[in-house]
Design a protein around this motif. Structure first.
Motif, mmCIF file in Angstrom:
data_model
loop_
_atom_site.group_PDB
_atom_site.id
_atom_site.type_symbol
_atom_site.label_atom_id
_atom_site.label_comp_id
_atom_site.label_asym_id
_atom_site.label_seq_id
_atom_site.Cartn_x
_atom_site.Cartn_y
_atom_site.Cartn_z
ATOM 1 N N ALA A 16 0.822 -1.208 0.000
ATOM 2 C CA ALA A 16 0.000 0.000 0.000
ATOM 3 C C ALA A 16 0.857 1.258 0.000
ATOM 4 N N GLN A 27 2.298 2.013 -3.448
ATOM 5 C CA GLN A 27 1.313 2.614 -4.357
ATOM 6 C C GLN A 27 1.014 4.061 -3.971
ATOM 7 N N GLN A 56 1.656 7.518 -6.224
ATOM 8 C CA GLN A 56 0.569 8.452 -6.503
ATOM 9 C C GLN A 56 0.749 9.802 -5.806
ATOM 10 N N PRO A 67 -6.295 -2.402 -0.613
ATOM 11 C CA PRO A 67 -7.357 -1.502 -1.106
ATOM 12 C C PRO A 67 -7.990 -0.664 -0.002
ATOM 13 N N LEU A 68 -8.155 -1.246 1.183
ATOM 14 C CA LEU A 68 -8.757 -0.483 2.274
ATOM 15 C C LEU A 68 -7.847 0.666 2.694
ATOM 16 N N LEU A 84 -5.633 2.165 0.822
ATOM 17 C CA LEU A 84 -5.644 3.156 -0.261
ATOM 18 C C LEU A 84 -6.906 4.010 -0.208
ATOM 19 N N ASN A 85 -8.029 3.396 0.081
ATOM 20 C CA ASN A 85 -9.280 4.153 0.167
ATOM 21 C C ASN A 85 -9.290 5.108 1.357
ATOM 22 N N ILE A 86 -8.683 4.667 2.471
ATOM 23 C CA ILE A 86 -8.653 5.519 3.663
ATOM 24 C C ILE A 86 -7.845 6.787 3.401
ATOM 25 N N TYR A 112 -7.033 8.115 0.494
ATOM 26 C CA TYR A 112 -7.351 8.873 -0.711
ATOM 27 C C TYR A 112 -7.755 10.296 -0.304
ATOM 28 N N ASN A 155 -9.823 12.577 -1.068
ATOM 29 C CA ASN A 155 -11.220 12.967 -0.884
ATOM 30 C C ASN A 155 -11.943 12.132 0.164
ATOM 31 N N SER A 156 -11.237 11.170 0.772
ATOM 32 C CA SER A 156 -11.870 10.333 1.786
ATOM 33 C C SER A 156 -12.013 11.109 3.093
ATOM 34 N N HIS A 180 -8.998 10.394 5.466
ATOM 35 C CA HIS A 180 -7.630 10.391 4.930
ATOM 36 C C HIS A 180 -6.652 11.140 5.825
#
Length: 273
Positions: A129, A132, A136, A167-168, A170-172, A174, A176-177, A180
């Motif tokens: 994670a 990645q 980004q 994935p979790l 990355l979503n946390i 992000y 706009n989360s 985050h």
């Protein structure tokens, strides 16, 4: 004659207690210096050393001629230093006591009872994670709980208690989360909480000025035995912080090796599984 007297006191065949006494004191000071190394306590010790050296010189050499300064050092400054030591070195004293508490609890299973396969999965997920996120240019702070419980910090954030996955994470983090910002706490193979506020380190001395995320990573590692993994939002650099010491510009492989060493997980287990 003096050498013979010294040898007679330190001769282990005569009495081993003198050498044992020296060894215990040496180990004690080595342990203390290991705790304060890399912290602002070093500068505080230097300042105290200068004041105590001045008090010694004034008291022994110029006691009669500089009576006012001698009285000031002996009656105000020296007692103030003795009283102020617990206040000035409160973080370091706390770390020392917590270190003793952790070393006296060797028979318990560390890291919340997680087994090696779970910790190996956690290491793999975090490394994947963060790599990645680094590509980004997304900032992140992941705090890995060890023997010191981080529940008091987790309660300040959003409790998730979900199985860790790339994935979790990355979503946390992000941008706009809603979760985050701040930090994520990992306990064993689960994400305990997100959007957690961590204590900021006060150690800002050095050639590099750290941002809030890196200061939070250092702060929690100074007050607990937690491991912090940071991804810089500005540069994408991956850093690992343990015991207040930071290793920066890590790649995925180097981060995996360091985490495996700190969590005491042989990477050979990954090949067997």
């Amino acid at each position: 004659m003096d050498f013979a007297r010294l040898w007679s006191r330190l001769n282990p065949l005569t009495s081993p207690f003198a050498l044992l006494d020296i060894l215990i004191v040496a180990v004690f000071f080595y342990w203390i210096f290991g705790i304060i190394r890399g912290t602002r306590a070093v500068q505080l010790l230097r300042g105290m050393g200068v004041v105590l050296m001045a008090a010694f010189v004034v008291g022994t050499v110029a006691n009669d001629r500089l009576s006012t300064l001698s009285w000031l050092l002996n009656n105000i400054i020296n007692p103030a230093l003795i009283v102020g030591v617990p206040i000035l070195f409160q973080p370091e004293l706390r770390r020392a006591l917590e270190s003793l508490g952790r070393s006296s609890n060797l028979i318990t299973r560390p890291f919340g009872g997680a087994n090696r396969s779970e910790l190996l999965e956690t290491i793999t997920v975090i490394c994947r994670a963060t790599a990645q996120l680094s590509q980004q240019g997304v900032g992140a702070l992941i705090v890995i709980e060890r023997t010191t419980q981080l529940q008091e910090y987790a309660d300040r954030g959003v409790i998730l208690d979900s199985r860790i996955s790339a994935p979790l994470l990355l979503n946390i983090f992000y941008p706009n989360s809603p979760l985050h910002d701040m930090a994520v706490i990992v306990r064993g193979s689960r994400i305990l909480a997100a959007n957690v506020v961590m204590p900021l380190s006060e150690d800002v001395i050095g050639p590099r000025r750290y941002g809030t995320r890196h200061r939070a990573a250092k702060g929690i590692s100074e007050q607990t035995d937690a491991i912090s993994v940071v991804v810089s939002e500005e540069t994408g650099a991956i850093s690992l912080v343990n015991d207040g010491r930071m290793a920066s510009y890590l790649n995925e492989s180097r981060l995996r090796t360091m985490l495996a060493g700190l969590l005491r997980v042989p990477l050979e287990d990954e090949k067997k599984s």
